[in-house]
Design a protein around this motif. Structure first.
Motif, PDB file in Angstrom:
ATOM      1  N   VAL A 260       0.856  -1.187   0.000  1.00  0.00           N
ATOM      2  CA  VAL A 260       0.000   0.000   0.000  1.00  0.00           C
ATOM      3  C   VAL A 260       0.890   1.234   0.000  1.00  0.00           C
ATOM      4  O   VAL A 260       1.830   1.345   0.801  1.00  0.00           O
ATOM      5  N   ALA A 261       0.614   2.151  -0.889  1.00  0.00           N
ATOM      6  CA  ALA A 261       1.353   3.412  -0.943  1.00  0.00           C
ATOM      7  C   ALA A 261       0.802   4.374   0.110  1.00  0.00           C
ATOM      8  O   ALA A 261      -0.417   4.493   0.271  1.00  0.00           O
ATOM      9  N   VAL A 262       1.683   5.052   0.812  1.00  0.00           N
ATOM     10  CA  VAL A 262       1.316   6.014   1.843  1.00  0.00           C
ATOM     11  C   VAL A 262       2.109   7.290   1.610  1.00  0.00           C
ATOM     12  O   VAL A 262       3.288   7.245   1.240  1.00  0.00           O
ATOM     13  N   GLU A 263       1.479   8.418   1.806  1.00  0.00           N
ATOM     14  CA  GLU A 263       2.119   9.705   1.515  1.00  0.00           C
ATOM     15  C   GLU A 263       3.319   9.960   2.413  1.00  0.00           C
ATOM     16  O   GLU A 263       3.341   9.575   3.575  1.00  0.00           O
ATOM     17  N   GLU A 264       4.315  10.628   1.841  1.00  0.00           N
ATOM     18  CA  GLU A 264       5.546  10.965   2.539  1.00  0.00           C
ATOM     19  C   GLU A 264       5.832  12.456   2.364  1.00  0.00           C
ATOM     20  O   GLU A 264       5.987  12.934   1.220  1.00  0.00           O
TER      21      GLU A 264
ATOM     22  N   ARG B  53       4.766   1.527   0.796  1.00  0.00           N
ATOM     23  CA  ARG B  53       5.573   2.261  -0.180  1.00  0.00           C
ATOM     24  C   ARG B  53       5.369   3.756   0.075  1.00  0.00           C
ATOM     25  O   ARG B  53       4.238   4.251  -0.007  1.00  0.00           O
ATOM     26  N   ALA B  54       6.427   4.449   0.428  1.00  0.00           N
ATOM     27  CA  ALA B  54       6.340   5.890   0.652  1.00  0.00           C
ATOM     28  C   ALA B  54       6.367   6.608  -0.692  1.00  0.00           C
ATOM     29  O   ALA B  54       7.276   6.394  -1.501  1.00  0.00           O
TER      30      ALA B  54
ATOM     31  N   ASP C 217      10.320  16.527  10.033  1.00  0.00           N
ATOM     32  CA  ASP C 217      10.947  15.219   9.821  1.00  0.00           C
ATOM     33  C   ASP C 217      10.368  14.139  10.724  1.00  0.00           C
ATOM     34  O   ASP C 217      10.549  12.947  10.457  1.00  0.00           O
ATOM     35  N   THR C 218       9.681  14.535  11.788  1.00  0.00           N
ATOM     36  CA  THR C 218       9.027  13.551  12.657  1.00  0.00           C
ATOM     37  C   THR C 218       8.053  12.689  11.876  1.00  0.00           C
ATOM     38  O   THR C 218       7.843  11.516  12.212  1.00  0.00           O
ATOM     39  N   TYR C 219       7.474  13.239  10.821  1.00  0.00           N
ATOM     40  CA  TYR C 219       6.426  12.543  10.071  1.00  0.00           C
ATOM     41  C   TYR C 219       6.959  11.874   8.804  1.00  0.00           C
ATOM     42  O   TYR C 219       6.175  11.457   7.957  1.00  0.00           O
ATOM     43  N   ARG C 220       8.265  11.749   8.690  1.00  0.00           N
ATOM     44  CA  ARG C 220       8.855  11.072   7.530  1.00  0.00           C
ATOM     45  C   ARG C 220       9.172   9.621   7.866  1.00  0.00           C
ATOM     46  O   ARG C 220       9.639   9.310   8.967  1.00  0.00           O
ATOM     47  N   ALA C 221       8.925   8.743   6.912  1.00  0.00           N
ATOM     48  CA  ALA C 221       9.295   7.341   7.093  1.00  0.00           C
ATOM     49  C   ALA C 221      10.808   7.187   7.087  1.00  0.00           C
ATOM     50  O   ALA C 221      11.356   6.348   7.812  1.00  0.00           O
TER      51      ALA C 221
END
Length: 478
Positions: A215-219, A237-238, A438-442
């Motif tokens: 599943v693709a998830v927003e980055e 998948r980011a 950056d806290t919300y980045r994979a």
């Protein structure tokens, strides 16, 4: 202890708490010669009394009816003044208890030893995103809805609940989504769940049963969304996000994607009409699905809220929503509007949220209270956003702001080279809670991104200027 008010000439003594008594000349607060309406004059007087220390932190103010009688004014004048000061953070209201002074001065009064701050203490100013205005939770109307449901619920409704949710709640939610979000919905296509994460977990399990493995998830994006997907046994998948929303051209090799169409978190991007159309075409071409996270959809300030993209193709787009950002995350109530093929593939799940809570929400919506609450919240958040932007422009003019047209947060771009992570750490040591982008980045970048995500939903109006001043001081230290 029952609260008592004893009038001594022009003085009212409140002994609502033995250890917090206040002796103030209440009758002198409402200046008949002052400028402005009576409730504004009373609010000014109370605010001044609090800031001067005449009303110390923790002291109780009289019940609105008693103070109105003492002042010789209507009770409405007092409740309006109290409500304004609660919104500004000077007072705190509790159901079943007295309204008390919540504001504290910057410096502890002489003779009092300030409590040392600890790592687990609540921050003095919380600029983290993710919460609505919890002070404004409609306690009385929600209690009325619960009471109405409790008195009218049938014996059958007290039995084992329907895992998909109570029919009345599903029907009410479907009608709400049709008229407010432009969705294609019926009671049969709605599932009541515990929130966005719960709804996405159900969808991810159904996708796995249909043969989807990634599943693709927003980055960048919410880490909880990634956790819900991986928790269901799927890979993530980011995919990047730009000013028009998710990059559809980065979806090669996947058959499902989670998107924030109305207001992507944390970028604030709104999925453009061209991207919406492209996303639907992509889903049809790969026999895939779009999972729409309706995050912050109710709060838009430059135009009317944008309709959900689920209406473009109800057979390919699932819609997730909740009351976590409109009422309170403590309610644990949300909904999933899913295509039939996903509903059919869903695994059996434990019972939905408690039936009484579901029916209370249905009553709250059907009586028009939810719409009224949202209208008031939009006005309040628009003003709060404007105050935050004005404070940032005045106090931190070198920074730029993005994503201000919707939602309950903004992006604050600091000067190039600023270590946002160091800013967050330094602010925490001085009672200011911040979150960097950056806290919300994979995947964390090697060089910190100089961007902060500032939430203002649960920030009292009176805290905006001092919070920004504290941020200014932190930036200067770093």
């Amino acid at each position: 202890m029952r609260s008592t008010l004893v009038t001594i000439g022009q003085v009212v003594r409140s002994n609502l708490m033995v250890d917090s008594q206040t002796n103030l000349a209440w009758a002198t607060l409402l200046d008949p010669t002052g400028a402005g309406p009576a409730h504004q004059r009373l609010a000014r007087a109370l605010r001044a009394a609090i800031r001067s220390g005449r009303l110390p932190t923790g002291s109780a103010v009289p019940p609105s009816r008693a103070l109105a009688e003492d002042l010789g004014c209507s009770r409405w004048v007092v409740t309006e003044a109290y409500g304004q000061l609660v919104t500004e953070g000077y007072l705190a209201a509790r159901v079943g208890s007295a309204t008390r002074v919540a504001w504290t001065p910057d410096d502890a009064p002489r003779g009092r030893v300030p409590r040392p701050r600890t790592a687990t203490a609540s921050p003095r100013y919380d600029l983290a995103p993710g919460l609505p205005d919890l002070r404004a939770f409609p306690r009385r109307r929600w209690a009325d809805a619960v009471a109405a449901v409790t008195g009218a619920i049938s014996v059958d409704d007290l039995g084992p609940p329907d895992p998909r949710g109570h029919p009345t709640a599903r029907r009410t939610i479907a009608e709400y989504l049709q008229r407010s979000r432009g969705a294609v919905a019926t009671a049969d296509t709605v599932t009541v769940c515990a929130g966005i994460t719960d709804g996405l977990t159900r969808v991810a399990r159904a996708l796995r049963r249909l043969g989807v493995d990634t599943v693709a998830v927003e980055e960048p994006g919410w880490s909880r969304l990634r956790a819900a997907v991986t928790g269901a046994g799927l890979a993530v998948r980011a995919v990047p996000v730009d000013g028009d929303g998710v990059r559809v051209d980065a979806l090669d090799g996947v058959r499902a994607v989670v998107v924030g169409a109305a207001h992507q978190f944390p970028s604030g991007a709104v999925l453009s009409p061209a991207r919406r159309a492209a996303l639907v075409r992509w889903a049809r071409s790969v026999d895939g699905f779009v999972v729409e996270d309706d995050y912050d959809a109710e709060f838009r300030y430059d135009r009317r809220p944008i309709a959900a993209m689920q209406g473009l193709d109800p057979g390919r787009v699932a819609l997730l929503g909740s009351v976590s950002k409109t009422l309170s995350p403590a309610l644990g109530l949300g909904w999933l509007l899913a295509p039939g093929v996903l509903s059919a593939a869903a695994d059996p799940v434990p019972a939905a949220p408690p039936v009484l809570d579901q029916l209370a929400l249905a009553t709250f919506v059907n009586r028009g209270w939810y719409d009224a609450h949202l209208r008031a919240a939009r006005r309040r958040f628009r003003l709060r956003r404007d105050r935050l932007l004005a404070a940032l422009a005045e106090i931190i003019p070198e920074a730029t702001v993005e994503g201000t047209a919707a939602g309950l947060h903004v992006l604050l771009h600091l000067p190039d080279g600023t270590d946002a992570r160091a800013v967050v750490r330094a602010a925490a040591a001085h009672g200011l809670r911040l979150v960097d982008l950056d806290t919300y980045r994979a995947e964390k970048p090697a060089a910190p991104t100089p961007v902060l995500v500032l939430g203002y939903g649960n920030l009292a109006d009176g805290e905006i200027a001092p919070a920004v001043a504290q941020l200014r001081a932190t930036l200067d230290r770093v």
